[in-house]
Design a protein around this motif. Structure first.
Motif, PDB file in Angstrom:
ATOM      1  N   MET A  30      19.939 -19.822 -22.793  1.00 22.16           N
ATOM      2  CA  MET A  30      20.881 -18.915 -22.142  1.00 22.16           C
ATOM      3  C   MET A  30      20.173 -18.213 -20.992  1.00 22.16           C
ATOM      4  SD  MET A  30      22.479 -15.445 -23.705  1.00 22.16           S
ATOM      5  CE  MET A  30      24.118 -15.978 -24.046  1.00 22.16           C
ATOM      6  N   GLU A  31      20.819 -18.136 -19.821  1.00 23.13           N
ATOM      7  CA  GLU A  31      20.259 -17.473 -18.660  1.00 23.13           C
ATOM      8  C   GLU A  31      20.821 -16.059 -18.563  1.00 23.13           C
ATOM      9  OE1 GLU A  31      18.038 -18.049 -15.921  1.00 23.13           O
ATOM     10  OE2 GLU A  31      17.479 -19.670 -17.238  1.00 23.13           O
ATOM     11  N   THR A  32      19.939 -15.130 -18.216  1.00 21.17           N
ATOM     12  CA  THR A  32      20.373 -13.768 -17.927  1.00 21.17           C
ATOM     13  C   THR A  32      19.776 -13.393 -16.592  1.00 21.17           C
ATOM     14  OG1 THR A  32      18.439 -12.692 -18.873  1.00 21.17           O
ATOM     15  CG2 THR A  32      20.264 -13.169 -20.380  1.00 21.17           C
ATOM     16  N   GLY A  33      20.005 -12.180 -16.149  1.00 16.19           N
ATOM     17  CA  GLY A  33      19.426 -11.714 -14.898  1.00 16.19           C
ATOM     18  C   GLY A  33      17.912 -11.707 -14.925  1.00 16.19           C
ATOM     19  N   ALA A  34      17.294 -11.662 -16.091  1.00 17.82           N
ATOM     20  CA  ALA A  34      15.839 -11.595 -16.183  1.00 17.82           C
ATOM     21  C   ALA A  34      15.227 -12.933 -16.543  1.00 17.82           C
ATOM     22  CB  ALA A  34      15.443 -10.545 -17.222  1.00 17.82           C
ATOM     23  N   GLY A  35      16.034 -13.956 -16.783  1.00 18.04           N
ATOM     24  CA  GLY A  35      15.476 -15.260 -17.138  1.00 18.04           C
ATOM     25  C   GLY A  35      16.088 -15.783 -18.414  1.00 18.04           C
ATOM     26  N   ALA A  36      15.513 -16.857 -18.916  1.00 18.65           N
ATOM     27  CA  ALA A  36      16.026 -17.518 -20.110  1.00 18.65           C
ATOM     28  C   ALA A  36      15.598 -16.787 -21.368  1.00 18.65           C
ATOM     29  CB  ALA A  36      15.527 -18.959 -20.154  1.00 18.65           C
ATOM     30  N   ILE A  37      16.491 -16.723 -22.338  1.00 15.20           N
ATOM     31  CA  ILE A  37      16.170 -16.145 -23.638  1.00 15.20           C
ATOM     32  C   ILE A  37      15.625 -17.267 -24.511  1.00 15.20           C
ATOM     33  CG2 ILE A  37      17.089 -15.027 -25.708  1.00 15.20           C
ATOM     34  CD1 ILE A  37      19.129 -13.649 -23.931  1.00 15.20           C
ATOM     35  N   ALA A  38      14.499 -17.009 -25.143  1.00 16.00           N
ATOM     36  CA  ALA A  38      13.851 -18.026 -25.972  1.00 16.00           C
ATOM     37  C   ALA A  38      14.800 -18.505 -27.067  1.00 16.00           C
ATOM     38  CB  ALA A  38      12.581 -17.456 -26.595  1.00 16.00           C
ATOM     39  N   ALA A  39      14.662 -19.769 -27.433  1.00 11.71           N
ATOM     40  CA  ALA A  39      15.550 -20.393 -28.426  1.00 11.71           C
ATOM     41  C   ALA A  39      15.481 -19.696 -29.778  1.00 11.71           C
ATOM     42  CB  ALA A  39      15.193 -21.870 -28.570  1.00 11.71           C
ATOM     43  N   TRP A  40      14.358 -19.062 -30.095  1.00 11.62           N
ATOM     44  CA  TRP A  40      14.191 -18.443 -31.402  1.00 11.62           C
ATOM     45  C   TRP A  40      14.769 -17.026 -31.476  1.00 11.62           C
ATOM     46  CZ3 TRP A  40      11.020 -14.583 -29.810  1.00 11.62           C
ATOM     47  CH2 TRP A  40      10.094 -14.875 -28.807  1.00 11.62           C
ATOM     48  N   VAL A  41      15.390 -16.547 -30.401  1.00 11.75           N
ATOM     49  CA  VAL A  41      15.993 -15.213 -30.373  1.00 11.75           C
ATOM     50  C   VAL A  41      17.507 -15.370 -30.428  1.00 11.75           C
ATOM     51  CG1 VAL A  41      16.272 -13.118 -29.007  1.00 11.75           C
ATOM     52  CG2 VAL A  41      14.076 -14.292 -29.021  1.00 11.75           C
ATOM     53  N   PRO A  42      18.192 -14.616 -31.317  1.00 10.43           N
ATOM     54  CA  PRO A  42      19.659 -14.682 -31.343  1.00 10.43           C
ATOM     55  C   PRO A  42      20.234 -14.302 -29.978  1.00 10.43           C
ATOM     56  CG  PRO A  42      18.837 -13.439 -33.218  1.00 10.43           C
ATOM     57  CD  PRO A  42      17.675 -13.680 -32.310  1.00 10.43           C
ATOM     58  N   ASP A  43      21.356 -14.892 -29.595  1.00  6.42           N
ATOM     59  CA  ASP A  43      21.931 -14.579 -28.291  1.00  6.42           C
ATOM     60  C   ASP A  43      22.488 -13.148 -28.307  1.00  6.42           C
ATOM     61  OD1 ASP A  43      25.243 -14.958 -28.131  1.00  6.42           O
ATOM     62  OD2 ASP A  43      24.265 -15.808 -29.906  1.00  6.42           O
ATOM     63  N   PRO A  44      22.633 -12.516 -27.136  1.00  3.20           N
ATOM     64  CA  PRO A  44      23.086 -11.125 -27.062  1.00  3.20           C
ATOM     65  C   PRO A  44      24.399 -10.851 -27.787  1.00  3.20           C
ATOM     66  CG  PRO A  44      22.209 -11.804 -24.950  1.00  3.20           C
ATOM     67  CD  PRO A  44      22.260 -13.042 -25.814  1.00  3.20           C
ATOM     68  N   ALA A  45      25.354 -11.771 -27.716  1.00  5.21           N
ATOM     69  CA  ALA A  45      26.635 -11.556 -28.407  1.00  5.21           C
ATOM     70  C   ALA A  45      26.421 -11.485 -29.917  1.00  5.21           C
ATOM     71  CB  ALA A  45      27.615 -12.672 -28.060  1.00  5.21           C
ATOM     72  N   GLU A  46      25.568 -12.342 -30.456  1.00  5.42           N
ATOM     73  CA  GLU A  46      25.262 -12.327 -31.889  1.00  5.42           C
ATOM     74  C   GLU A  46      24.549 -11.028 -32.274  1.00  5.42           C
ATOM     75  OE1 GLU A  46      24.725 -13.539 -35.926  1.00  5.42           O
ATOM     76  OE2 GLU A  46      26.198 -13.940 -34.374  1.00  5.42           O
ATOM     77  N   LEU A  47      23.621 -10.575 -31.434  1.00  7.96           N
ATOM     78  CA  LEU A  47      22.921  -9.318 -31.723  1.00  7.96           C
ATOM     79  C   LEU A  47      23.888  -8.148 -31.740  1.00  7.96           C
ATOM     80  CD1 LEU A  47      19.642  -9.760 -29.657  1.00  7.96           C
ATOM     81  CD2 LEU A  47      19.876  -9.762 -32.145  1.00  7.96           C
ATOM     82  N   ARG A  48      24.795  -8.078 -30.747  1.00 14.38           N
ATOM     83  CA  ARG A  48      25.781  -6.985 -30.719  1.00 14.38           C
ATOM     84  C   ARG A  48      26.647  -6.999 -31.969  1.00 14.38           C
ATOM     85  NH1 ARG A  48      25.600  -7.899 -25.140  1.00 14.38           N
ATOM     86  NH2 ARG A  48      27.163  -9.535 -25.205  1.00 14.38           N
ATOM     87  N   ARG A  49      27.007  -8.181 -32.442  1.00 16.35           N
ATOM     88  CA  ARG A  49      27.837  -8.302 -33.646  1.00 16.35           C
ATOM     89  C   ARG A  49      27.087  -7.809 -34.876  1.00 16.35           C
ATOM     90  NH1 ARG A  49      28.545 -11.114 -37.859  1.00 16.35           N
ATOM     91  NH2 ARG A  49      26.951 -12.663 -37.503  1.00 16.35           N
ATOM     92  N   ARG A  50      25.788  -8.085 -34.937  1.00 13.52           N
ATOM     93  CA  ARG A  50      24.998  -7.753 -36.128  1.00 13.52           C
ATOM     94  C   ARG A  50      24.510  -6.313 -36.167  1.00 13.52           C
ATOM     95  NH1 ARG A  50      20.685 -12.515 -36.279  1.00 13.52           N
ATOM     96  NH2 ARG A  50      19.766 -11.156 -37.862  1.00 13.52           N
ATOM     97  N   VAL A  51      24.553  -5.622 -35.049  1.00 14.50           N
ATOM     98  CA  VAL A  51      24.058  -4.243 -35.001  1.00 14.50           C
ATOM     99  C   VAL A  51      25.233  -3.286 -35.148  1.00 14.50           C
ATOM    100  CG1 VAL A  51      22.920  -2.499 -33.583  1.00 14.50           C
ATOM    101  CG2 VAL A  51      22.065  -4.828 -33.590  1.00 14.50           C
ATOM    102  N   ALA A  52      25.182  -2.459 -36.152  1.00 14.02           N
ATOM    103  CA  ALA A  52      26.223  -1.457 -36.374  1.00 14.02           C
ATOM    104  C   ALA A  52      25.740  -0.124 -35.818  1.00 14.02           C
ATOM    105  CB  ALA A  52      26.519  -1.329 -37.863  1.00 14.02           C
ATOM    106  N   ARG A  53      26.648   0.764 -35.515  1.00 14.92           N
ATOM    107  CA  ARG A  53      26.302   2.084 -34.975  1.00 14.92           C
ATOM    108  C   ARG A  53      25.299   2.794 -35.886  1.00 14.92           C
ATOM    109  NH1 ARG A  53      28.337   7.342 -35.650  1.00 14.92           N
ATOM    110  NH2 ARG A  53      27.922   8.620 -33.830  1.00 14.92           N
ATOM    111  N   GLY A  54      24.225   3.238 -35.288  1.00 13.07           N
ATOM    112  CA  GLY A  54      23.220   3.988 -36.027  1.00 13.07           C
ATOM    113  C   GLY A  54      22.288   3.130 -36.861  1.00 13.07           C
ATOM    114  N   ARG A  55      22.417   1.837 -36.796  1.00  9.25           N
ATOM    115  CA  ARG A  55      21.584   0.932 -37.592  1.00  9.25           C
ATOM    116  C   ARG A  55      20.762   0.069 -36.662  1.00  9.25           C
ATOM    117  NH1 ARG A  55      22.021   2.474 -42.765  1.00  9.25           N
ATOM    118  NH2 ARG A  55      24.151   2.819 -43.354  1.00  9.25           N
TER     119      ARG A  55
END
Length: 153
Positions: free
Chosen positions: A1-26
């Motif tokens: 996946m490309e972002t403004g800062a470059g490619a995200i490594a394959a071993w890192v969850p994509d930003p949409a998945e991270l946003r889904r998994r992070v709850a407020r205050g957690r």
């Protein structure tokens, strides 16, 4: 996946998945394979900072197995020198220029300690309303965290 800062490594969850998994205050810890270097983890964290919403913080840290290693005396972060003062299960980070103090439980960094949070509010110079609300210090901070539904540790 490309972002403004470059490619995200394959071993890192994509930003949409991270946003889904992070709850407020957690927080969310993404455990990396032990073959991933600190440099690669730091680069991935920088890339994610660009891709994620501004209310989400991303940082790379040593694996839990390395927590007991001797820490450096100081680190550079955002152009400032921070001195480290480990003690017991906590580590205090102090900005040498501003006097700002951040303290964390190194074994459970997602725990919020009312005293340490109030100390940060006082030394950061950015949270006057919180400091003013805590005339009774630690006890008022405990009440504020309880009211916000934030677990304390």
């Amino acid at each position: 996946m490309e972002t403004g800062a470059g490619a995200i490594a394959a071993w890192v969850p994509d930003p949409a998945e991270l946003r889904r998994r992070v709850a407020r205050g957690r927080g969310l810890v993404v455990v990396l394979d032990e073959t991933v270097t600190m440099e690669a983890a730091t680069a991935a964290a920088r890339t994610l900072r660009v891709a994620l919403q501004p209310d989400m913080a991303v940082f790379a840290s040593l694996p839990v197995s390395d927590v007991d290693a001797d820490p450096p005396e100081s680190v550079r972060y955002h152009g400032a020198t921070w001195y480290l003062y480990p003690h017991g299960e906590h580590c205090q980070f102090e900005n040498s220029a501003s006097g700002e103090v951040v303290e964390a439980n190194i074994y459970a960094p997602d725990l919020v300690d009312p005293y340490f949070l109030l100390q940060y509010a006082k030394t950061s110079g950015r949270h006057g309303a919180i400091v003013d609300s805590c005339a009774e210090g630690f006890h008022d901070m405990c009440r504020l965290l309880d009211h916000a539904g934030i677990a304390q540790g």
